[in-house]
Design a protein around this motif. Structure first.
Motif: not given
Ligand code: NAI
Length: 323
Positions: A106-108, A160-167
């Motif tokens: 979980d990480i932006t 949107f709102g789940q930038s923790n999923y970025a990778g």
């Protein structure tokens, strides 16, 4: 039952099968005759730790107690070749590979470190590559193989709102391109490859979804789709499926019919802008499945007269960028 889908004599490798979705696939396929390699390194949901054999052992115990056949494998998918070796050592073949192992960080993007990025890529993307690469020669030789790669709706659509999923989103969408290519390379060897974007209550989703949603999202409801796709009778390949809480659907690419301009000095931003509405008009849309699907358009462009100059570069006027 006489007419149930059976997997007798099929050797199935499932990565990350010590918990969640993988555990359900393992139990269902074993209950229908498959010999299952239950792979799981037993790490945390973030990908730390590992080496705990318990997760895979518990699932093997459950399967054997129910009269099925299974062996545990504790390798990380980063050493996918060793997981395939386990199948060969025990049963001398591999028929089905379900790349399911996964972790979350979980990480932006703002706070992400290279390590956060690398570990996600290593498990989701490189892990699927390594196991598939190792199984591929067996599939080709026996002219039979079934592959499932696990994507995610966050990979397909972003979230949107789940930038923790970025990778993870990036790795998960990369698996779509990987799978579509496997389907093309495997076609003549009766090797199919499909993408699954599941939704299920598991330790990966427990911090994301509210409890009432978790209650209806049993991982067991995803397993019937996986069983269908990896059955010998299923010829579906290169496709993307979603499955969650008893809902199953297929996802595909869509491309507007688009605008074709002559490729010469008259092709200016203004000329493009003039036809902009056509670029984004999804009436008569197409569903490309091959690179060659766009080649005919390029041929068409060569036959066109020079483009008319555009009227203006002002998007705010006649041409809307978004609806
Ligand atoms: P889970 O955490 O319950 O199970 C994943 C398993 O993979 C764990 O037992 C873990 O120990 C194992 N694993 C992690 N790294 C590994 C490695 N390097 N080598 C071998 N095993 C490893 O999670 P869940 O929900 O069952 O996820 C399964 C797959 O589905 C993952 O790829 C996940 O990204 C994907 N997914 C799940 C969704 C959901 O709603 N649960 C949504 C979208 C995708």
């Amino acid at each position: 039952m006489a007419n149930e889908l059976r997997f007798d004599d099929q050797v199935v490798v499932i990565t990350g099968a010590g918990a969640g979705l993988g555990r359900e696939y393992a139990k269902l396929l074993a209950s229908r005759g498959a010999k299952v390699v239950v792979n799981d390194l037993g790490g945390s949901r973030h990908g730390d730790g590992g080496g705990a054999s318990k997760a895979a052992d518990e699932v093997v115990k459950e399967i054997v107690a129910a009269g099925g056949q299974a062996v545990a494998d504790y390798n990380s998918v980063e050493q996918g070749d060793k997981i395939i070796e386990t199948a060969i050592r025990h049963w001398k073949r591999v028929d089905v590979l379900i790349n399911n192992a996964g972790i979350l960080r979980d990480i932006t993007i703002k706070n992400m470190t290279d390590k956060d990025w690398d570990v996600i890529m290593a498990v989701h993307l490189t892990g699927a590559y390594k196991t598939t690469r190792a199984a591929w020669p067996y599939f080709r030789k026996q002219r039979y193989g079934r592959v499932i790669n696990t994507s995610s709706s966050s990979g397909l659509f972003g979230n949107f709102g789940q930038s923790n999923y970025a990778g993870k989103s990036t790795a998960k969408l990369a698996l779509v391109g990987f799978t579509e290519t496997l389907a093309k390379e495997g076609g003549k060897y009766n090797i199919t490859a499909n993408v699954l974007a599941p939704g299920a209550a598991s330790r990966l989703t427990e911090t994301i979804w509210p409890p009432d949603m978790m209650n209806v999202m049993a991982p067991a409801w995803v397993a019937p789709l996986v069983a269908t796709l990896v059955h010998a009778s299923c010829k579906e390949s290169g496709s993307i499926f979603e499955a969650a809480a008893g809902h199953y659907s297929k996802v595909r690419w869509v491309r507007s019919k688009g605008l074709v301009l002559r490729a010469d000095d008259s092709l200016t931003p203004g000329a493009l802008l003039k036809g902009w509405a056509k670029v984004r008009d999804f009436r008569d849309a197409e569903h490309p499945t091959r690179v060659a699907d766009s080649m005919a358009l390029l041929q068409e462009a060569l036959q066109l007269p020079p483009n008319e100059p555009g009227e203006s570069l002002d998007f705010a006027g006649k041409v809307a960028l978004v609806t």
